[in-house]
Scaffold this motif. Structure first.
Motif, PDB file in Angstrom:
ATOM      1  N   VAL A 197       3.593  -0.781   1.415  1.00  0.00           N
ATOM      2  CA  VAL A 197       2.157  -0.524   1.355  1.00  0.00           C
ATOM      3  C   VAL A 197       1.477  -0.986   2.643  1.00  0.00           C
ATOM      4  CG1 VAL A 197      -0.001  -1.181   0.207  1.00  0.00           C
ATOM      5  CG2 VAL A 197       2.023  -0.629  -1.164  1.00  0.00           C
ATOM      6  N   ASP A 216       3.810   2.824   4.470  1.00  0.00           N
ATOM      7  CA  ASP A 216       4.344   4.118   4.023  1.00  0.00           C
ATOM      8  C   ASP A 216       5.711   4.453   4.615  1.00  0.00           C
ATOM      9  OD1 ASP A 216       2.175   4.673   2.290  1.00  0.00           O
ATOM     10  OD2 ASP A 216       0.983   5.298   4.019  1.00  0.00           O
ATOM     11  N   HIS A 261       5.003   0.758  -2.834  1.00  0.00           N
ATOM     12  CA  HIS A 261       4.608   1.994  -3.517  1.00  0.00           C
ATOM     13  C   HIS A 261       5.701   2.480  -4.455  1.00  0.00           C
ATOM     14  CE1 HIS A 261       1.010   2.966  -1.238  1.00  0.00           C
ATOM     15  NE2 HIS A 261       1.654   2.944  -0.092  1.00  0.00           N
TER      16      HIS A 261
END
Length: 136
Positions: free
Chosen positions: A29, A35, A107
Motif C-alpha cells: 500500500v 502498488d 492490498h
C-alpha cells in the motif's frame, strides 16, 4: 531552527516458497513502491536482529510463522526522496495460511510461480527472485 537529519531506513523480508516452489508475494500500500508486489516484511526496529524482523513482520502482516534461513539478497534503494536497504532471507519453513492482518500496509497476497510473477515488483523482490533462480 535545526534541519532534520536524513538517515537510511532498513526493511527486512522473507522469501517464502510453498511445496510447489511458488513464491508468496504481497501487494504494498505504502511508498516507496506502493502498488508493487514484494516479499512480506517491514521496518527493522532498534535493537532487533534483521532475521528476527523478517519473521516478526511476516507474522504481523500475514499471520504466518516463518523461520528465516540464509541471507538471500541485499538491495540498495536510493532516490532523491528516500534511502532504504532491503534485506531478504530465504524462509526455511512457515506455518499457517496467509491472511492480511494489516490492510493499511497490504492490498493483496498470492502464491506465484517463479516463471509467472506479477508486475510491477519491488526492487527487493526482483533481487530475491534473481538469487532464487541462481541457486548454488
Amino acid at each position: 531552527m535545526s534541519e532534520e537529519i536524513q538517515r537510511p531506513r532498513v526493511g527486512c523480508g522473507a522469501a517464502i516458497l510453498d511445496d510447489q516452489g511458488r513464491l508468496l508475494l504481497v501487494k504494498r500500500v505504502k511508498n516507496p513502491e506502493a502498488d508493487h508486489w514484494g516479499v512480506p516484511g517491514g521496518k527493522l526496529d532498534w535493537g532487533e536482529a534483521a532475521h528476527v524482523c523478517a519473521e516478526r513482520e511476516t507474522q504481523e502482516e500475514l499471520g504466518i510463522v516463518v523461520k528465516a534461513g540464509r541471507l538471500l539478497s541485499v538491495t540498495d534503494m536510493v532516490a532523491e526522496d528516500y534511502h532504504w536497504v532491503a534485506i531478504t532471507y530465504l524462509a526455511d519453513s512457515f506455518e499457517g495460511e496467509p491472511t492480511i492482518l494489516e490492510d493499511h500496509a497490504l492490498h493483496d497476497w498470492g502464491w506465484f510461480a517463479l516463471d509467472a510473477l506479477p508486475s510491477p515488483m519491488t526492487a527487493g523482490a526482483l533481487d530475491a527472485v534473481a538469487a532464487l533462480k541462481a541457486k548454488p
